[in-house]
Design a protein around this motif. Structure first.
Motif, PDB file in Angstrom:
ATOM      1  N   GLU A 102      -0.749  -5.988  -9.479  1.00  0.00           N
ATOM      2  CA  GLU A 102      -2.168  -5.770  -9.147  1.00  0.00           C
ATOM      3  C   GLU A 102      -2.745  -6.676  -8.066  1.00  0.00           C
ATOM      4  O   GLU A 102      -3.582  -6.303  -7.469  1.00  0.00           O
ATOM      5  CB  GLU A 102      -3.104  -5.658 -10.488  1.00  0.00           C
ATOM      6  N   TYR A 103      -2.321  -8.160  -8.189  1.00  0.00           N
ATOM      7  CA  TYR A 103      -3.225  -8.906  -7.616  1.00  0.00           C
ATOM      8  C   TYR A 103      -2.249  -9.774  -6.924  1.00  0.00           C
ATOM      9  O   TYR A 103      -0.981 -10.017  -7.199  1.00  0.00           O
ATOM     10  CB  TYR A 103      -3.879  -9.946  -8.623  1.00  0.00           C
ATOM     11  N   ALA A 113      -8.574  -2.187 -12.170  1.00  0.00           N
ATOM     12  CA  ALA A 113      -7.129  -2.754 -12.648  1.00  0.00           C
ATOM     13  C   ALA A 113      -6.502  -2.293 -13.919  1.00  0.00           C
ATOM     14  O   ALA A 113      -7.228  -2.237 -14.702  1.00  0.00           O
ATOM     15  CB  ALA A 113      -6.844  -4.099 -11.940  1.00  0.00           C
ATOM     16  N   HIS A 143       1.950  -8.095  -1.561  1.00  0.00           N
ATOM     17  CA  HIS A 143       1.835  -6.711  -1.082  1.00  0.00           C
ATOM     18  C   HIS A 143       0.446  -6.260  -1.564  1.00  0.00           C
ATOM     19  O   HIS A 143       0.068  -5.224  -0.943  1.00  0.00           O
ATOM     20  CB  HIS A 143       2.992  -5.583  -1.566  1.00  0.00           C
ATOM     21  N   ASN A 144      -0.046  -6.928  -2.564  1.00  0.00           N
ATOM     22  CA  ASN A 144      -1.126  -6.471  -3.023  1.00  0.00           C
ATOM     23  C   ASN A 144      -2.203  -6.880  -1.976  1.00  0.00           C
ATOM     24  O   ASN A 144      -3.570  -6.502  -2.218  1.00  0.00           O
ATOM     25  CB  ASN A 144      -1.596  -7.175  -4.310  1.00  0.00           C
ATOM     26  N   ARG A 195      -2.518  -5.817   0.917  1.00  0.00           N
ATOM     27  CA  ARG A 195      -3.053  -4.687   1.532  1.00  0.00           C
ATOM     28  C   ARG A 195      -4.078  -3.923   0.859  1.00  0.00           C
ATOM     29  O   ARG A 195      -5.202  -3.103   1.365  1.00  0.00           O
ATOM     30  CB  ARG A 195      -1.826  -3.589   1.769  1.00  0.00           C
ATOM     31  N   ARG A 196      -3.872  -3.996  -0.471  1.00  0.00           N
ATOM     32  CA  ARG A 196      -4.923  -3.309  -1.481  1.00  0.00           C
ATOM     33  C   ARG A 196      -6.281  -3.791  -1.179  1.00  0.00           C
ATOM     34  O   ARG A 196      -7.280  -3.126  -1.170  1.00  0.00           O
ATOM     35  CB  ARG A 196      -4.539  -3.234  -2.971  1.00  0.00           C
ATOM     36  N   ALA A 209      -7.730  -3.075   2.088  1.00  0.00           N
ATOM     37  CA  ALA A 209      -8.289  -1.473   2.063  1.00  0.00           C
ATOM     38  C   ALA A 209      -9.729  -1.564   1.407  1.00  0.00           C
ATOM     39  O   ALA A 209     -10.493  -0.778   1.846  1.00  0.00           O
ATOM     40  CB  ALA A 209      -7.053  -0.550   1.431  1.00  0.00           C
ATOM     41  N   GLU A 210      -9.702  -2.042   0.116  1.00  0.00           N
ATOM     42  CA  GLU A 210     -11.083  -2.147  -0.428  1.00  0.00           C
ATOM     43  C   GLU A 210     -12.112  -2.682   0.350  1.00  0.00           C
ATOM     44  O   GLU A 210     -13.278  -2.191   0.094  1.00  0.00           O
ATOM     45  CB  GLU A 210     -10.656  -2.537  -2.007  1.00  0.00           C
TER      46      GLU A 210
END
Length: 251
Positions: free
Chosen positions: A45-46, A82, A227-228, A230-231, A234-235
């Motif tokens: 998630e993080y 999450a 890789h998180n 990118r999340r 995006a947010e």
């Protein structure tokens, strides 16, 4: 500063704890401490980073929640968006302290639970009860005890693991300079991560040492967590677009 009391089912029989999320509970923070005991869950998630503890100078792992000091991009309408909640957040107003007890003539330090009675989550009218009506621990308190054990064990383990990473030259500064869109750029200072190339170049004895201690898995979980980013980006972009649209609607 919190006002901590030793938790017991007499003085705190009516204690309730709010489990919603929001700035009013202190959840509007850009990062929180993380512990190796939860890396497998956190990395889904993080993004996980390292930073130096300002007081001790030791390495501390953290998860990044936003790009500003008071920005938590996982907060949304009273929810934490999450599947896994970091232990440092999940523990709420509780912590583990130590109390001296004499057992068989020997003075030992026994772990006991404390509660910060000035914490904004405490004594919420619709909060989770800490104790059952008969005085036993509620399911909520049993969950908190599990979280606190993970923090205690993970903290000690992390000190040794990050020391080993440092000794092998695996920790490097991270230049977090992110262009969110054409008008917004964010910079986060003081973060460090695992040097992927240095890790790949370690030879047999060093790899064996890290693997036997269980530290090698932690290094790869930290790398996988990135890789998180990118999340998060995006947010951040989504919220900036919403702010721009709201501002345009007022004009």
């Amino acid at each position: 500063m919190g006002r901590y009391e030793l938790l017991n089912n007499i003085a705190h029989r009516d204690l309730r704890v709010a489990t919603a999320f929001g700035p009013e509970y202190g959840d509007d923070v850009g990062m929180v401490p993380a512990f190796p005991s939860e890396f497998a869950e956190l990395q889904r998630e993080y993004p996980i980073f390292l930073r130096k503890d300002a007081t001790t100078g030791d390495w501390q792992s953290v998860v990044l929640l936003g790009f500003e000091q008071r920005e938590n991009l996982f907060l949304q309408d009273g929810r934490w968006n999450a599947a896994y909640l970091p232990g440092a957040v999940a523990k709420g107003p509780f912590l583990i302290g130590f109390q001296e007890q004499r057992i068989d003539g020997e003075l030992i330090q026994e772990a006991v639970m404390h509660v910060d009675i000035d914490h904004p989550r405490v004594n919420a009218a619709d909060g989770e009860p800490v104790f059952l009506p008969q005085g036993g621990n509620s399911p909520y308190l049993e969950h908190i005890a599990t979280v606190l054990r993970g923090i205690r064990d993970g903290s000690a383990y992390g000190t040794a693991m990050f020391g080993a990473f440092d000794a092998h030259g695996l920790i490097q500064p991270v230049n977090l300079d992110v262009q969110i869109d054409e008008r917004h750029r964010v910079v986060v200072n003081g973060l460090h991560g695992i040097d992927r190339e240095r890790l790949a170049s370690l030879e047999g004895p060093a790899l064996l040492e890290l693997n036997r201690a269980g530290y090698l898995e932690g290094a790869y979980l930290m790398l996988a967590s990135l890789h998180n980013m990118r999340r998060l980006m995006a947010e951040k972009q989504r919220r900036l677009r919403a702010q721009d649209a709201a501002a345009a609607g007022k004009n």
